[in-house]
Scaffold this active site. Sequence first.
Site, mmCIF file in Angstrom:
data_model
loop_
_atom_site.group_PDB
_atom_site.id
_atom_site.type_symbol
_atom_site.label_atom_id
_atom_site.label_comp_id
_atom_site.label_asym_id
_atom_site.label_seq_id
_atom_site.Cartn_x
_atom_site.Cartn_y
_atom_site.Cartn_z
ATOM 1 N N HIS A 100 0.880 -1.172 0.000
ATOM 2 C CA HIS A 100 0.000 0.000 0.000
ATOM 3 C C HIS A 100 0.913 1.217 0.000
ATOM 4 O O HIS A 100 1.989 1.186 0.617
ATOM 5 C CB HIS A 100 -0.813 0.128 1.285
ATOM 6 C CG HIS A 100 -1.782 -0.970 1.574
ATOM 7 N ND1 HIS A 100 -1.453 -2.085 2.287
ATOM 8 C CD2 HIS A 100 -3.108 -1.082 1.293
ATOM 9 C CE1 HIS A 100 -2.532 -2.856 2.420
ATOM 10 N NE2 HIS A 100 -3.544 -2.276 1.822
ATOM 11 N N ASP A 103 2.224 2.009 3.448
ATOM 12 C CA ASP A 103 3.116 1.012 4.056
ATOM 13 C C ASP A 103 4.566 1.409 3.861
ATOM 14 O O ASP A 103 5.426 1.116 4.689
ATOM 15 C CB ASP A 103 3.003 -0.370 3.374
ATOM 16 C CG ASP A 103 1.626 -0.975 3.457
ATOM 17 O OD1 ASP A 103 0.851 -0.570 4.333
ATOM 18 O OD2 ASP A 103 1.345 -1.864 2.624
HETATM 19 C C1 XLS Z 1 -7.976 -6.953 4.122
HETATM 20 C C2 XLS Z 1 -7.402 -7.113 2.796
HETATM 21 C C3 XLS Z 1 -6.203 -6.226 2.530
HETATM 22 C C4 XLS Z 1 -5.975 -6.080 1.050
HETATM 23 C C5 XLS Z 1 -5.072 -4.950 0.682
HETATM 24 O O1 XLS Z 1 -8.723 -7.796 4.602
HETATM 25 O O2 XLS Z 1 -7.095 -8.448 2.606
HETATM 26 O O3 XLS Z 1 -5.083 -6.745 3.170
HETATM 27 O O4 XLS Z 1 -5.469 -7.233 0.498
HETATM 28 O O5 XLS Z 1 -5.636 -3.714 0.924
#
Ligand code: XLS
Length: 438
Positions: A100, A103
């Site tokens: 992200h 991140d």
């Molecule tokens: C949350 C999601 C998240 C996505 C990325 O439950 O799995 O981790 O994969 O935003």
Amino acid sequence: MSLFSDVAPVRFEGPQTDNEYAFRVYDKDREVLGKRMEDWLRCAVCYWHSFNWPGQDIFGAGTLPRPWLGATISQAMADAKLEAAFDFLTRLGMPYFTFHDVDAMATAATLKEHDRNLKTIEARIQEKMAASKVKLLWGTANLFSHPRYAGGGATNPDPEVFAWAAAQVRGCLETTHRLGGQNYVLWGGREGYDSLLNTDLKRELDHYGRFLSMVVEHKHRIGFKGAILIEPKPFEPTKHQYDRDVAAVYAFLQRYGLAKEVKVNIEVNHATLAGLDFEHEVAAAFTYGIFGSIDINRGDPRNGWDTDQFPNNAQELVPAFVALIEGGGFSTGGFNFDAKLRRQSVDPADLYLAHIGGIDTLARALLAAADVVSARKLAELKRTRYQGWDGELGRRIESGSLDLAALADLATASDFQPAVRSGRQELAESLIARHCKY
Ligand code: XLS
Ligand code: NI
Ligand code: NI
């Protein structure tokens, strides 16, 4: 040198090895049905759980040593995190990573600062990618952690929040494009509602449709060739997520004219939380022509939330792998480890052990599923089960040459007395079980 430097590069050593820091089954160059194992699996490590989460939960503080984390992240902290992340990725030998925007970058208070910090870290990621062989499977913007997104991003009642979300997505989509990302993901973080009493459902869905159309238009404008993917999830954080499962996403895409532009990123435990089998979601996505990528993890059958555990049960995954192989495998997608350590797994070594176990699990499932497909018994079982449809009656119905009345008259005149025939479910299940030998 980083937190993760104590483990030597992880190699394939085969099932007999005693070394816990080696792959027992994942042999990236091994050929499976004409393709290298690495090219079937296309594994990715995710930045958020692995490097950006210190192990806090709603009852307690972080437990994992992640010295680059804090309430606000400086550029130096973001750089240290990047250093550690790429040290880990290259020692593990993974071809891909996912992230992200927030991140990876230093904390920003304004959109100008956001843009600047994202571009700064982008340049450093670019250097790291060039120096290693690691590639970007997908990027995504975090539209759910900051308090401004409490009521959603694209579905927020406030258009200024919608605009913030648009700015973040434009930035991250362009960064993903410049980094050679293969996909761009939108998980509907807080796109949903907690109560219909205060929610204008139609307006929110229309805004969400408009948002996604803008993303697709921009993708074409900048020449991004990767796929745009929506990640279905039924609930959490909101009580009702709009992208609840593959079928709901497909209906949404059709309603807004995006079914040819957007695909899905299916997460194992999101499927089970939706009350569906993971293989159902994979097969449904292939059926609708929107299969994109997979977030691999597992839930706990006695917990009703997104525990994001590392996969460890190959047999459970084989039906989904059969669907994946029969669907032709990934094109731009891959297996992203959207999985996190347990809070007591505090040693840097635990992150290696978790991924090694998970990757070997995928390798086992792939080999078993390849055997199932090669044996052709399941395919044969399906073929004979439907063979009536290859006869004259079946062909006439399928081709549309009989209307309801004509078919009813034909059935009556022919006095059809169809018998119940075995569906051979137990045999099909044994076929899966008997090939799980890796
Ligand atoms: C949350 C999601 C998240 C996505 C990325 O439950 O799995 O981790 O994969 O935003
Ligand atoms: Ni996910
Ligand atoms: Ni998830």
